[in-house]
Design an enzyme around this catalytic site. Structure first.
Site, short mmCIF file in Angstrom:
data_model
loop_
_atom_site.label_atom_id
_atom_site.label_comp_id
_atom_site.label_asym_id
_atom_site.label_seq_id
_atom_site.Cartn_x
_atom_site.Cartn_y
_atom_site.Cartn_z
N ASP A 33 38.93 37.70 44.88
CA ASP A 33 38.09 36.75 44.15
C ASP A 33 38.91 35.57 43.63
O ASP A 33 39.95 35.76 43.00
CB ASP A 33 37.45 37.49 42.97
CG ASP A 33 36.02 37.08 42.72
OD1 ASP A 33 35.78 35.87 42.58
OD2 ASP A 33 35.15 37.96 42.66
N THR A 74 30.66 33.02 43.60
CA THR A 74 31.03 34.39 43.98
C THR A 74 29.99 35.08 44.84
O THR A 74 30.30 35.57 45.94
CB THR A 74 31.30 35.22 42.72
OG1 THR A 74 32.43 34.67 42.05
CG2 THR A 74 31.58 36.67 43.07
N ARG A 158 27.63 42.44 41.90
CA ARG A 158 27.24 41.62 43.05
C ARG A 158 28.26 41.70 44.18
O ARG A 158 27.90 41.60 45.36
CB ARG A 158 27.03 40.17 42.63
CG ARG A 158 28.22 39.50 41.95
CD ARG A 158 27.83 38.11 41.42
NE ARG A 158 28.93 37.39 40.78
CZ ARG A 158 29.19 37.43 39.49
NH1 ARG A 158 28.43 38.17 38.69
NH2 ARG A 158 30.19 36.73 38.97
N HIS A 346 35.91 32.17 47.23
CA HIS A 346 36.06 30.77 46.85
C HIS A 346 37.46 30.56 46.30
O HIS A 346 38.22 31.52 46.11
CB HIS A 346 35.02 30.37 45.78
CG HIS A 346 35.03 31.26 44.56
ND1 HIS A 346 36.02 31.21 43.62
CD2 HIS A 346 34.17 32.24 44.17
CE1 HIS A 346 35.78 32.12 42.68
NE2 HIS A 346 34.67 32.76 42.99
N HIS A 478 34.96 26.82 39.47
CA HIS A 478 34.86 26.49 40.90
C HIS A 478 33.40 26.17 41.20
O HIS A 478 32.55 26.26 40.32
CB HIS A 478 35.32 27.68 41.75
CG HIS A 478 34.69 28.98 41.34
ND1 HIS A 478 33.46 29.40 41.82
CD2 HIS A 478 35.08 29.91 40.44
CE1 HIS A 478 33.15 30.55 41.25
NE2 HIS A 478 34.11 30.88 40.41
#
Length: 542
Positions: A33, A74, A158, A346, A478
């Site tokens: 991540d 994300t 998630r 990302h 981000h």
């Protein structure tokens, strides 16, 4: 003639029946991540031989892999990796989104019809029901008549749920108050024995019982700023962003603090090992799939920004944890029997304070909604027509526009004209009508790919390079199209993967079709990507 006929039968048998389809015993998809591509090389000299360096020295690295949609968040990233698709098709338009017709905000994996399994509270009321396309993990389940097992693992709900697909063997995420990995009744009504046994070890409490010191002598962290920069946020109970940190005090004050330390990744990979053993992944001739999200890199990055010693240490410790995990797979599944890929959902921008200190373009995004609504009220005579700027999009109150018979084209044009005058904005686009804009083609395509007519705002905003939401006075975030957010690592290693690298421009959506090609299974239903033929052709001997 009889000899010729017999030879023909034998030859036919050779091609149809004697050779078994070759597949790896296990596929492991690791998504780190908020991992910027440059982290592979920024800390290279300090990495061990068994983690990132092993992947680069043994595997195949795709050095110019990019996200091809907006926003770069994300949930969208994980979904796009495993569907080979984009929000316009797979429907995961953000971590949360506003439903156009109702104006209701929806979290990507919320599901009120299910219950938490493994703890109290609502943290388990989650499922993949909002996902509109199949995943590569779904396709493996379908291709093997559900004999191939699929397990999703993450601290984040998630990041476990969406990669694992619609009907996995299991998906598990961390419940902070209990320190247990949990699931929901969408998957099963009780935790498997191996999950309960893992939870009984109380590893979160043990990992957070001492101090967080740097893995190496602190003067070796030459790729970071000094250990007390004003743009760094604070761990709970800390008075300044300085090593060593009192983990026990942080954890006592806030159980979520585990996520902001490297030990959240340690916990995740230990749970992944338990999943391999508990579900016997890679232990038969039917391919299994394990999806792993290492999320502490994201929490730490948000807290302190990319240039902090804390982030450098998180990556050095993740490298060590990955080395141990690969060694575990070598022994448990067998080196050469498993295929692993590593990518990111990302990247991240530099902290605003760091950029300003370094004389780079930067700034904060001001609150634009009130000014826009005043302008729209003067034009149309109705208050509060713009309800939200979430996901860098403008959402309108559809009930008001319909009640007052407001022309949507006129409303959007006025909005675009107003926003174009704001100094922190580079471009504004009517997402449903890209041909009318003066946005560069590359950015336009990313906006179109990210626009879901039921879950996205009507107007897309592109802010200036280096500009962050004013919420991030410390740390970073981000979501933009800029390379710091969209240039991600991608490395394949293991089963039949040739050693090498390519600098050809590739996209996140190319990962799933590449795995599909290697496994000889169907691509996910909404896949828009292409197999990476510099890998597949070498494996197929072309």
């Amino acid at each position: 003639m009889k000899k010729l006929a017999l030879f023909s039968l034998l030859l036919a048998g050779f091609f149809t029946g004697s050779a078994q389809l070759e597949r790896p015993k296990l596929v492991v998809g690791i998504v780190v991540d908020q991992m910027r591509w440059d982290y592979l090389y920024r800390y290279y000299d300090l990495y061990s031989d068994g983690g990132f360096k092993r992947m680069l020295s043994e595997g195949y690295s795709c050095g110019n892999t990019f996200i091809n949609y907006l926003p770069s968040y994300t949930a969208v990233g994980h979904t796009s990796i495993f569907t080979g698709s984009v929000p316009a098709i797979h429907g995961i338009a953000g971590n949360s989104w506003i439903i156009t017709k109702t104006g209701k905000s929806t979290y990507c994996t919320d599901d009120s019809t299910v219950q938490t399994v493994g703890a109290g509270g609502d943290a388990g009321k989650m499922s993949p029901r909002n996902l509109l396309a199949t995943t590569i993990t779904d396709e493996l389940r379908l291709a093997t008549n559900f004999q191939g097992k699929v397990v999703g693992v993450s601290l984040k709900d998630r990041a476990s749920i969406l990669p694992a697909g619609h009907n996995p063997t299991g998906a598990y995420w961390l419940d902070d108050p209990s320190g247990h990995f949990i699931t929901s009744t969408y998957y099963k009504n009780e935790l498997p024995g191996w999950v309960s046994s893992f939870n009984q070890q109380q590893l979160p409490e043990k990992l957070m019982s001492g101090q967080w010191k740097t893995l190496l002598p602190i003067d070796e962290y030459t790729q970071s700023t000094k250990d007390d920069a004003p743009w760094e946020g604070l761990l709970p109970a800390a008075k300044s962003p300085v090593f060593p940190y009192d983990l026990k005090a942080a954890y006592a004050k806030d159980k979520e603090s585990l996520r902001e330390t490297p030990f959240g990744n340690t916990l995740t990979l230990k749970f992944a090992e338990a999943a391999v053993a508990g579900e016997a992944l890679g232990q038969d001739n039917v391919t299994d799939f394990l999806t792993i999200n290492c999320a502490s890199t994201d929490y730490s990055g948000h807290l302190v920004g990319p240039n902090a010693i804390e982030v450098e240490d998180v990556y050095l410790r993740l490298d060590k944890d990955l080395s141990e995990f690969f060694t575990y797979l070598d022994k448990k599944v067998g080196k050469g029997n498993y295929l692993v890929f590593l990518s990111a959902d990302h990247g991240a921008a530099h902290a605003q304070g760091f950029m300003e200190h370094s004389k780079m373009p930067t700034g904060f995004i001001t609150s634009l909604r009130s000014g826009l609504n005043k302008d729209l009220q003067q034009k149309f005579g109705v208050e509060n027509l713009a309800t939200s700027f979430s996901n860098e999009q403008v959402h309108f109150n559809q009930a008001l526009t319909e009640a007052h018979n407001i022309d949507m084209d006129a409303l959007k044009k006025e909005t675009i004209d107003y926003l174009h005058l704001q100094p922190e904005i580079s471009f504004v686009m009517d997402a449903a009508n890209p041909g009318r804009s003066g946005v560069p083609e590359k950015i336009k395509e990313m906006i179109v790919n990210g626009y879901n007519k039921e879950r996205s705002g009507a107007i897309k905003i592109v802010y200036n390079s280096g500009f962050l939401d004013s919420h991030y006075k410390t740390g970073t975030t981000h979501g933009s199209w800029y390379t710091y957010d969209t240039h991600i690592p991608l490395i394949f290693m293991g089963w039949k993967i040739p050693h090498g690298e390519t600098n050809k421009t590739l996209h996140m959506t190319d990962i799933a079709p590449t795995i599909a090609a290697l496994l000889h299974i169907q691509m996910p239903s909404g896949c828009i990507g292409d197999p990476i033929t510099s890998i597949t052709d070498q494996i197929n001997g072309k």
